[in-house]
Design a protein around this motif. Structure first.
Motif, mmCIF file in Angstrom:
data_model
loop_
_atom_site.group_PDB
_atom_site.id
_atom_site.type_symbol
_atom_site.label_atom_id
_atom_site.label_comp_id
_atom_site.label_asym_id
_atom_site.label_seq_id
_atom_site.Cartn_x
_atom_site.Cartn_y
_atom_site.Cartn_z
ATOM 1 N N THR A 4 24.696 0.476 -12.664
ATOM 2 C CA THR A 4 24.299 1.347 -11.573
ATOM 3 C C THR A 4 25.221 2.556 -11.639
ATOM 4 O O THR A 4 26.441 2.405 -11.673
ATOM 5 C CB THR A 4 24.430 0.657 -10.203
ATOM 6 N N TYR A 6 26.415 6.155 -10.013
ATOM 7 C CA TYR A 6 26.476 6.949 -8.794
ATOM 8 C C TYR A 6 26.951 8.349 -9.177
ATOM 9 O O TYR A 6 28.043 8.498 -9.712
ATOM 10 C CB TYR A 6 27.455 6.327 -7.800
ATOM 11 N N VAL A 35 21.692 6.923 -8.843
ATOM 12 C CA VAL A 35 21.484 7.459 -7.496
ATOM 13 C C VAL A 35 22.492 8.565 -7.205
ATOM 14 O O VAL A 35 23.590 8.583 -7.758
ATOM 15 C CB VAL A 35 21.598 6.362 -6.411
#
Length: 54
Positions: A4, A6, A35
């Motif tokens: 993931t 960021y 994200v």
């Protein structure tokens, strides 16, 4: 493996994606979610969380 990512600015995605591909190669990169976040610790531009199985 799963990561993931960021990013503090999603406009940096293309540059990040190039570096990510250089590191992991293009044949079978790990699954990834990316994200944009308002702020990261120490005003970092990118943070990556990774889960790997050996």
């Amino acid at each position: 493996m799963n990561t993931t990512v960021y990013l503090s600015d999603l406009d940096d995605f293309e540059r990040f994606n190039t570096a990510y591909a250089e590191f992991f190669g293009s044949s079978a990169p790990p699954a990834r979610a990316t994200v944009e976040v308002a702020r990261l610790p120490r005003d970092a531009k990118v943070e990556i969380s990774a889960i790997a199985v050996r």
